[in-house]
Each structure stands twice: as C-alpha cells, then as structure tokens.
Design an enzyme around this catalytic site. Sequence first.
Site, PDB file in Angstrom:
ATOM      1  N   GLU A 115      15.365  42.475  53.086  1.00 37.77           N
ATOM      2  CA  GLU A 115      16.091  41.588  52.355  1.00 37.77           C
ATOM      3  C   GLU A 115      16.148  42.319  50.838  1.00 37.77           C
ATOM      4  O   GLU A 115      15.046  42.905  50.372  1.00 37.77           O
ATOM      5  CB  GLU A 115      15.307  40.360  52.127  1.00 37.77           C
ATOM      6  CG  GLU A 115      16.029  39.292  51.095  1.00 37.77           C
ATOM      7  CD  GLU A 115      15.181  37.859  51.106  1.00 37.77           C
ATOM      8  OE1 GLU A 115      13.913  38.026  51.660  1.00 37.77           O
ATOM      9  OE2 GLU A 115      15.455  36.976  50.424  1.00 37.77           O
ATOM     10  N   LYS A 138      22.452  33.923  52.780  1.00 37.74           N
ATOM     11  CA  LYS A 138      21.283  33.143  52.966  1.00 37.74           C
ATOM     12  C   LYS A 138      21.604  31.896  52.703  1.00 37.74           C
ATOM     13  O   LYS A 138      21.831  31.219  51.718  1.00 37.74           O
ATOM     14  CB  LYS A 138      20.211  33.684  52.145  1.00 37.74           C
ATOM     15  CG  LYS A 138      18.945  33.157  52.383  1.00 37.74           C
ATOM     16  CD  LYS A 138      17.842  33.804  51.858  1.00 37.74           C
ATOM     17  CE  LYS A 138      16.459  33.665  52.300  1.00 37.74           C
ATOM     18  NZ  LYS A 138      15.415  34.107  51.263  1.00 37.74           N
ATOM     19  N   CYS A 151      15.282  36.342  55.988  1.00 32.46           N
ATOM     20  CA  CYS A 151      13.868  35.706  55.468  1.00 32.46           C
ATOM     21  C   CYS A 151      13.630  34.365  55.927  1.00 32.46           C
ATOM     22  O   CYS A 151      13.386  33.866  56.966  1.00 32.46           O
ATOM     23  CB  CYS A 151      13.508  36.081  54.003  1.00 32.46           C
ATOM     24  SG  CYS A 151      11.784  36.175  53.688  1.00 32.46           S
TER      25      CYS A 151
HETATM   26  C1  ACM Z   1      11.654  34.624  51.302  1.00 34.72           C
HETATM   27  O1  ACM Z   1      12.618  33.753  51.918  1.00 34.72           O
HETATM   28  N1  ACM Z   1      12.211  35.848  50.780  1.00 34.72           N
HETATM   29  C2  ACM Z   1      10.569  34.460  51.273  1.00 34.72           C
END
Ligand code: ACM
Length: 286
Positions: free
Chosen positions: A58, A129, A162
């Site tokens: 990420e 995301k 993530c």
């Molecule tokens: C995250 O979602 N970077 C912990």
Amino acid sequence: MLKNKSESNTLKILISLFSMKIGFFQFEPKFLEVEENINLIISELEKTQNFDLLVLPELANSGYVFKNKEELRKVAEEIPKGVFIFHLEDICKNKNAYVVSGVAEKKGSTFFNSSVLIGPEGYISTYRKLHLFDREKLFFEPGNKPLEIYDIGKAKVGLMICFDWIFPETTRILALKGAEIICHSANLVLPYSQTAMLARSVENAVYTITANRIGVEKNDEISLNFTGQSQITSPKMETLAKAGKDTVELKTVDIDPEIAKNKWINERNNLFKDRRIEYYSILTEK
Ligand code: ACM
C-alpha cells in the site's frame, strides 16, 4: 506412465502454459521520497527472474504517516499520468508482466488511498480503498468505485487494500465476481491480518497475495510499526510463501490458478451454491 521424453516435454509445456508465477515485493517505502521508492522498485523487479504477477505494498510511492494534506499533496499523483505509474508501466512492458501497487492518488483536490493494476500494455485500472483505517480518514476520501475483477490472461484478479481484510465482504464480493487471485497491498499494523487472510482464502477458495511493508514511521503525533510477513495463501489454506517481519524480500511461487475455479469442498458442498442468501439480507442494511 509417460511413454517417452517427448511426452514428458509436452506435459512440462502444458503445465507451464497453465501455471503462473506470482509474488510480492516487501520493502520499506521511504516517506515522501517518491524517486527513491521508484528506483528501489525498478532495480529489484528488473533483476528478478520472470514473473506473471507481482504485488507491491500500500502507498508504495509515498509512505504512510502523513501529518497533513500538504504532505500528501506533494507526493500523490493523478492516475494514470503520474511518474510512479509511468515507471511501473515501463517495468510491466519490459517484463511482459502484471504489477499491482498501492499509490497515493490525487483527483482534483481530493485524495484516495488507491491501488493500480498495470500490465504489458500499460495502465489497466484503479481500486480505491473502501475501508479507511484510523488516521487515513483525516486525509483520504473513502473509495467510491465498486469492487471489480480483471482478466489478465492466466487468471482473474481482484484488488483490495490493507484494512479491507477485516471486512470479509470485500474478498467475498471479489470471489463471487470470479477473482481467482486477490491482490492485497498492505501497510499492516495490527497483528491479525496474515492469519485472517488464510481464512479469506479457504472460505472463498482463492489465492491471496498480501504485500506488506516493513519499518517504523513516526511524526509528532504517532509512531507505527509495520508488521512485514507478506505472504501468499492458497485456496486450500496453505501458506505458499512468507517473508520475515523486517526484511526486504521479493518472493515468487508457481501456482495453478485453475484450482481457484473449483468451489466444491466435497460432493455435496459448494462454497457459493450453498449460501443461504435469503437469510443474509441484514448484511446490506445500514
Ligand atoms: C491499514 O489499513 N493500512 C492498516
């Protein structure tokens, strides 16, 4: 029994036609140092033996612990015309391969924590995301596009980032849409995800590639320790590859993506057909 050498060679060719080399590159993105991060990715991927699909962490272009939007504005880029994407396109063309990478995305005056899929012909798509973690909510907008899958020839892939791992709906939707490999770019700080992703694999019969980062990032407000241990998991809940907690590592494994097409676990149970959706409606209620 194979009769002769030519039969055995044919079998090898068939296996290599259907098998796929997938991997991750675990490293420590340097905060706000886009050029340094690009150079490291280029040098590591260029010297790696051939691969079909490789996943990066990420926010691989920028690092993670932003203090304010000003910092983010300096490194976030318009997709697909930014410098980070440009170099990833170059790598994919040279390697005739696909790369998935986390990237800080700028869209007008807003920012998304995104991941891109790039192939030999260039940029393909962006995932934004959906489930932002903690302080990310101060800087990024939550994703505003549906979860999609992409046919990259040898397999169908889906992207997540993530903290999406803690919402099993993310992986489920990608799997229901046909993803055989889930590309999971991560900057993990909680200690649970690597174990949870084994469950995500077996409950959906998919491969997962978690490309996590390593190192510590801090500013006046916060210090985060990233957990490394990037991994590749199989539809049968095996860990096919795993990195250390704080080592820079690029790992690849050969897989057969066809295995992820089979959702039967025995003669009578099918992971998707056996779902009792008439009892699941609460899942989509506010
Ligand atoms: C995250 O979602 N970077 C912990």
